[in-house]
Enzyme design. Structure first.
Site, PDB file in Angstrom:
ATOM      1  N   GLU A  85      87.931  30.847  73.782  1.00  0.00           N
ATOM      2  CA  GLU A  85      87.575  31.918  72.997  1.00  0.00           C
ATOM      3  C   GLU A  85      87.619  32.000  71.328  1.00  0.00           C
ATOM      4  OE1 GLU A  85      88.129  32.874  77.275  1.00  0.00           O
ATOM      5  OE2 GLU A  85      89.227  31.707  75.618  1.00  0.00           O
TER       6      GLU A  85
ATOM      7  N   HIS B 224      90.833  41.810  84.962  1.00  0.00           N
ATOM      8  CA  HIS B 224      89.376  41.776  84.884  1.00  0.00           C
ATOM      9  C   HIS B 224      89.174  43.224  84.719  1.00  0.00           C
ATOM     10  CE1 HIS B 224      89.403  37.601  86.085  1.00  0.00           C
ATOM     11  NE2 HIS B 224      88.353  37.680  85.751  1.00  0.00           N
TER      12      HIS B 224
END
Length: 802
Positions: free
Chosen positions: A524, A591
């Site tokens: 990321e 999530h």
């Protein structure tokens, strides 16, 4: 330098070049020595210098050409001198924090010394012709923080070379021939960002020339605590390319060996520029004569033997010896160069110090004059005279000295009224306004391309507009965006072949090719870095972080590099990167994230946009692609399969930033929310309406900026009650919104009930539907909290339910 070594004959031109290099190295060394003294004399706050790295940086500068980019760190002063992008006077201006861009063009006094940048934007905030200049991206202090951006600048060259549609952008690149030069200290190679960027560069095969200045320490910590095998080139030997496998070229060279350094960089540049192969130049046996910085002395932690070795292997001493032995220059000539270098550096320091002081003298003298004028017309003359006398005696006064004294003086005469006091107040207002520009301008773009200046265009729909899944709206939009502008590209995990995990890019890699819609590894931080570097070079990247929960991996570089770029260069550089992610309301601890408060506090200088559906998201993308500012768009995870009408002007309409939208009108309570919570609140509002509670539901839409026209307070004026709801932890974004509405907009004046925040629990959401229900706000809890608010105000009308 052996006595038996055959001498090399040097041409007059080459001798001239060598002596010029030595002269510049000596000037840079003198600047470091003088800079340290200036800090100890109290004329600067802190100093960190590039002494010991001079010769290697001279060699690197020889192969740095127009159009190339640097992403380095705070010891690269000699390199910046050598490429002509920093003068000695500018160097000292940054040490003193001179706020004039002409005097200190890198940051306008906003960054401590050793932080280098070139001005890549013109006065209108538009990119200059980057191929005609030698470019340095703006340094940051966090160790290895330059690495993600470096990767992106090198990646841009790959795109410019291999995508023929970009060959016409001759102001941005010459067919991708540009190299991105990186520099770092040996200890900082222990950072994860370094390894992540190096691995990615090897995978991508981009022209990244990475230099490690290895002085064997990280402040007081020696090499054995930092690096496996005590050598970064040995550690990274597995990256070395061979006949069968792509990878890095790795070159080792001593930091004191001038001819070997020149040869090494000539070789590295040729490989990098022509073959687009990354190169690691490990510059070993570098010294640091003054230690790490002005914060301490290296004598505390280096042995006498090490200090003696460093003195013997000082690169200037070795270069001098080589010039005498191999170039046949007499010592007296080099003595003269060294004397002249000291003189030049000292004169630059004195000019810079005078200019710094003179820049403040007019305000300082005016403040003294006005204080004396006030003293002659007030009963508090004794106290005022004492203040004025103390100010006059201040050594090396700076702006805060005058302001502090003036404010103390005005407190003394707070009950008086006369012309002298008015004049002093006017002086204070003027200088505070000027200092706002000096120190607080360019948090956001101030150009005509600023996002807030993009004209709003409403979405339009045909009568027979189909209802489609939200993901289809996104896919259709990205198709349009890629087709209309070759500078737009998208990268991220699973973005390419499968079209992202929610199909927003479905089929678009096949249509536009891998250079436009690209899969990346799981990394990321450097995904964001790829975007920053490419955006700096004029491209329009969309970089994806697969889930909002994973943003933590990239948050540091977003905060320390991207968000503050325009601010720390005082409008000299910009990187209009769009970060795409998705969050809220899915399953489990990692999530279903909504760490919005964390982002709001750390990403000032970026826009944080929270569309409730994909139609709104597409409008935000349209707005941002017309602007020159960075932003993050958080799409709703549960929105990709919800039905929406397909707009007929999908590539044209824009959603304005900082403009809330009323989703439901009401008269009893104003509820402000955003993102996936909009549906939750609307469901609760429908149930509340059944018991006689009328809710006005407002979608904030964007959080940075937030309600720029202060429209929410108008709703509160009508309802006299305020609820702020989201999925963040208590005290997160809901508290931020409360501060904006209650304090900044003054909504407290109209409240008949205590303002209420509705947030998620302090823990992460548990797994499955029940976990989500009991972890985050749901329509029932929203109903109960708002009903309780109304019950407190009207208990007879709203009796207890449970």
């Amino acid at each position: 330098m052996s006595a038996t070594k055959e001498r090399v004959r040097f041409s007059p031109a080459k001798i001239k070049e060598i002596l010029a290099d030595y002269r510049l190295a000596c000037e840079s060394r003198e600047a470091s020595l003088i800079g340290r003294k200036e800090v100890f004399m109290g004329k600067a706050k802190f100093g960190i210098f590039g002494d010991g790295k001079e010769v290697a940086q001279l060699a690197m500068a020889k192969v740095f050409k127009n159009g190339d980019f640097r992403s380095g760190y705070y010891r690269d002063q000699t390199f910046m001198f050598a490429i002509g992008q920093l003068s000695l006077q500018q160097y000292f201006a940054q040490l003193y924090a001179h706020t004039d861009i002409e005097a200190e063009p890198a940051s306008g006094g906003r960054l401590m010394n050793g932080h280098f940048a070139t001005r890549m934007l013109d006065d209108q905030g538009k990119l200059k012709n980057l191929t005609e200049s030698k470019n340095s991206s703006a340094d940051i202090s966090p160790t290895a923080g330059q690495m993600p951006r470096l990767l992106g600048m090198a990646y841009a060259s790959k795109l410019f070379r291999n995508n023929k549609a970009l060959h016409s952008f001759t102001n941005l690149s010459v067919n991708g021939n540009e190299i991105a030069f990186g520099t770092i200290g040996n200890a900082s190679t222990s950072e994860g960002m370094f390894y992540e960027a190096m691995n990615a560069a090897g995978v991508l095969q981009v022209p990244m020339l990475m230099s490690v200045w290895d002085d064997a320490y990280g402040i007081s910590v020696p090499q054995e605590y930092h690096t496996t095998k005590g050598s970064i080139s040995k550690t990274l030997a597995g990256l070395q390319r061979n006949e069968r496998e792509k990878g890095f070229e790795i070159i080792n060279v001593k930091g004191w060996d001038y001819p070997a350094l020149v040869e090494a960089y000539l070789r590295a540049e040729k490989i990098c520029r022509e073959e687009h192969v990354p190169v690691l130049v490990h510059v070993d046996e570098v010294t640091q004569p003054q230690g790490h910085s002005t914060s301490g002395s290296h004598e505390r932690y280096k042995s006498k033997e090490r200090l003696a070795w460093e003195a013997e292997h000082d690169c200037l001493r070795k270069m001098r010896e080589w010039i005498i032995d191999e170039v046949n220059i007499l010592p007296d000539e080099l003595d003269d160069i060294e004397v002249e270098a000291r003189k030049v550096a000292k004169e630059a320091k004195e000019k810079s110090w005078r200019a710094f002081n003179e820049s403040m003298q007019a305000d300082f003298k005016e403040a003294l004059s006005l204080l004396k004028e006030l003293s002659s017309s007030t009963v508090a003359s004794n106290e005022l005279n004492a203040l004025t006398e103390a100010l006059e005696k201040t050594q090396n006064p700076i702006r805060l000295d005058g302001i502090k004294t003036v404010k103390k003086a005005l407190r003394l005469v707070r009950n008086e009224s006369n012309a002298a006091k008015t004049n002093l107040i006017n002086w204070l207002k003027r200088v505070e306004e000027e200092n706002e520009k000096r120190y607080s301008s360019y948090l956001l773009s101030e150009s005509e391309e600023a996002a807030l200046k993009v004209e709003e265009i409403k979405p339009s729909y045909k009568e027979d507009a189909p209802e489609v899944d939200g993901r289809e709206v996104m896919q259709a939009f990205f198709d349009i965006a890629l087709a209309r502008d070759p500078l737009v590209f998208a990268i991220g995990e699973d973005v390419g072949k499968i079209g992202d995990v929610n199909q927003g890019f479905a089929g678009l890699q096949e249509k536009y090719g891998e250079l436009r819609v690209t899969d990346t590894g799981i990394r990321e931080c450097t995904i964001i870095g790829q975007g920053i570097g490419a955006a700096l070079r004029g491209m329009r990247p969309i970089t994806e972080i697969q889930y909002l929960d994973y943003l933590l991996y990239a948050l540091q570089i977003m905060s320390d590099d991207l968000a503050c770029l325009q601010y720390r260069t005082k409008g000299g550089q910009k990187a209009p990167l769009i970060i795409r992610t998705r969050g809220h309301r899915l399953e489990g601890v990692w999530h279903s994230g909504s760490p919005i408060g964390m982002m709001l506090h750390s990403l000032r200088g970026m826009h944080v946009l929270t569309p409730r559906n994909m139609t709104q998201a597409a409008g935000f993308y349209n707005t941002l692609l017309q602007s020159d500012e960075p932003a993050i768009i958080i799409e709703c995870l549960n929105g990709y399969r919800l039905k929406e009408k397909m707009p007929s002007n999908l590539g044209e309409y824009t959603v304005p930033l900082g403009v809330p939208e009323i989703l439901r009108e009401g008269s009893d309570v104003t509820i402000v929310t955003y993102g996936s919570m909009c549906r939750v609140i609307l469901d609760a509002a429908q149930e509340l309406d059944k018991v006689g509670i009328s809710c006005e539901v407002i979608d904030a839409q964007s959080l940075l900026p937030f309600d720029v026209h202060h429209s929410i307070v108008e709703s509160v004026r009508k309802t006299n009650r305020l609820v702020l709801a989201d999925e963040d932890v208590p005290g997160g974004a809901s508290a931020y919104m409360m501060q904006k509405v209650v304090e900044e907009q003054g909504a407290y004046r109209y409240l008949d009930s205590q303002p209420l925040t509705i947030a998620a629990k302090e823990h992460r959401p548990a797994y499955a539907s029940d976990g989500d229900y009991f972890s985050k706000p749901n329509p029932e809890t929203v109903f109960d909290k708002i009903y309780a608010m109304m019950q407190e105000a009207e208990p007879e009308r709203f009796p207890a339910i449970y």
